[in-house]
Motif scaffolding. Sequence first.
Motif, PDB file in Angstrom:
ATOM      1  N   LYS A 188       0.832  -1.211   0.000  1.00  0.00           N
ATOM      2  CA  LYS A 188       0.000   0.000   0.000  1.00  0.00           C
ATOM      3  C   LYS A 188       0.863   1.256   0.000  1.00  0.00           C
ATOM      4  N   THR A 189       1.777   1.303   0.961  1.00  0.00           N
ATOM      5  CA  THR A 189       2.641   2.477   1.052  1.00  0.00           C
ATOM      6  C   THR A 189       3.486   2.622  -0.212  1.00  0.00           C
ATOM      7  N   THR A 190       3.933   1.492  -0.743  1.00  0.00           N
ATOM      8  CA  THR A 190       4.738   1.540  -1.967  1.00  0.00           C
ATOM      9  C   THR A 190       3.940   2.172  -3.111  1.00  0.00           C
ATOM     10  N   LEU A 224      -4.156   9.497   2.110  1.00  0.00           N
ATOM     11  CA  LEU A 224      -3.937   9.255   3.540  1.00  0.00           C
ATOM     12  C   LEU A 224      -3.478   7.810   3.727  1.00  0.00           C
ATOM     13  N   ASP A 225      -2.247   7.647   4.165  1.00  0.00           N
ATOM     14  CA  ASP A 225      -1.730   6.300   4.386  1.00  0.00           C
ATOM     15  C   ASP A 225      -1.938   5.916   5.843  1.00  0.00           C
ATOM     16  N   GLU A 226      -2.850   5.013   6.067  1.00  0.00           N
ATOM     17  CA  GLU A 226      -3.190   4.540   7.407  1.00  0.00           C
ATOM     18  C   GLU A 226      -3.340   5.676   8.421  1.00  0.00           C
ATOM     19  N   PRO A 227      -4.294   6.577   8.166  1.00  0.00           N
ATOM     20  CA  PRO A 227      -4.434   7.722   9.061  1.00  0.00           C
ATOM     21  C   PRO A 227      -4.941   7.346  10.443  1.00  0.00           C
TER      22      PRO A 227
HETATM   23 MG   LIG Z   1       2.222   1.053   4.872  1.00  0.00          MG
END
Ligand SMILES: [Mg+2]
Lengths: 240, 273
Positions: free
Chosen positions: B44-46, B158-161
């Motif tokens: 996901k972050t990638t 929003l990455d894992e807010p």
């Molecule tokens: Mg991540």
Amino acid sequence: MRRLIRADLRRILAKPGFYICPLISFALFIYGLFSSSIEYDSYYSNLDIQLAYIYPFLVLLPIFTCVYGDELRSGTMITAIGRGLSRTKVILAKFIDTVLLSLAFVLFFLLMDQITFDRFSVVLTKVQILRVFSAYAAAWLQILGFCTFAAIFVYLTWNSSVGLVAGLISIAFSKMILDWLQNRTHLPFYDVTFLGQADMARRQFDAGNMWMHHVFFVLLWYALFLTVSALIFNRKELDL
Amino acid sequence: MSEAIIELKDIKKQYGKHEVLKGVNMQINRGDIYGLIGRNGAGKTTIFKMILGLSEITDGTVSIAGSRSRSELYKNRSKVGFFVGSRFFNYLSARENLKYYATVKGIPHRQMKAEIDRVLEIVGLQNVKKPFKTFSLGMGQRLGIAGAILGNPEILILDEPTNGLDPQGIADVRHMVQRFREEFNMTVVVSSHILGELENTADRFGIINEGVVVKEITKADLAEKESAIEIAVDDLEKARKLLTEGGVKIMREVEERSTLEDYYFKLVGGGKE
Ligand SMILES: [Mg+2]
Ligand SMILES: Nc1ncnc2c1ncn2[C@@H]1O[C@H](COP(=O)(O)OP(=O)(O)OP(=O)(O)O)[C@@H](O)[C@H]1O
């Protein structure tokens, strides 16, 4: 890029720690004001040591901790990059931060000298003023060279302390080692570097000769260092 | 046909020999609240890093707001606000940190104070004066969201807010995300591994597993995919047979409406105990 520089300078100037080095030199200066008096000749002969070793140290320390260290620790670099600023421009922005901050430091040192002269009512001739000025200008070029060179190590290792150490080591030893090599081999090891070129610019300026081309070569060295940084940084993975 | 505001085509990413993304195709439409779902390490972050240009893309193309070239892509990144972990200067206060962000984003000096007040109010940090280093995890997340919405971007990532937030904080973020779309017309992309959480927030989902987006699905699809009622019958076998013969496909036998979580585990395998 202008925005990043503005934001950077603002946050750096808001940091109390940034003022430690200037404060230390200011304290020494105040002490100097009330101790022995000075006259131009001894001042000028001391100036070289100060400009070559002490001032670069006092400038590099705050620049590497604030311009690079805080940035890497907080991870804010992605604010600009994620909004589309190219990495080459980030490097240039950091370089310009360094140019402006180091200039501020050098002017600050120069101002302190001026106040000292006034305090002891030393009046300089025009030639003497120009000599002091050229000494400072050359030192500034050299300090910038050290900063730009050492920044390569920051981009390489992603660690501002490594850059700082690389910078301090080169301030302490590069002149000595290059001089030695040059004397041993009779090849211009020292003269071709930004150190040698800045020295030459100063000497030619003092002698009333052409000096601009030496400054140009110093700038070429900066360009080289910046290019190396850009090549490294452009491939860098920004970890989240 | 809805307008794609972020499009990923066959994105591949390799770290050395390790292939993290194996050809990701994704389309986020204007007005979506798009939930990106996947377990820890799914990528996901990638994916966000590829969109934001924080990491080199091994292969494939990213397009933001219809960008067709590299320079357009760089330019259009200025339409994106993002939160990928709270990144602030320790020694500065919330307000000073946001000032840094606002300056980098190019918000004019005149509007800066009002804009900072506005976003601090939205995330509920308007009265916090202390330096960032004293912030709790939740406060840091809130400030991160404030930084992301500074300047009212068209697109919000929003990455894992909700990472590390308490239930109240999670609910707050959910309301904020909805508000960002309803009130400020943002397209929001939000990732999480808490499925139930996203189910209530997003209306489209991309499910990523082992380096590919396995499925893109809307909330409506999810509801339509299966509908179930609870009935009591005397002969279960006969009921099954009748249903099947009558052209009704029995997908599962459950008593409750299918959740995103059920769907997810059916798709990628594994599941809750
Ligand atoms: Mg991540
Ligand atoms: N800089 C890196 N070098 C090598 N591998 C990496 C790097 N960054 C991420 N990875 C690998 O890429 C994979 C995907 O990581 P990513 O951070 O995108 O997952 P994620 O879906 O965001 O997980 P999480 O829910 O834990 O945040 C992981 O296997 C991770 O180990």
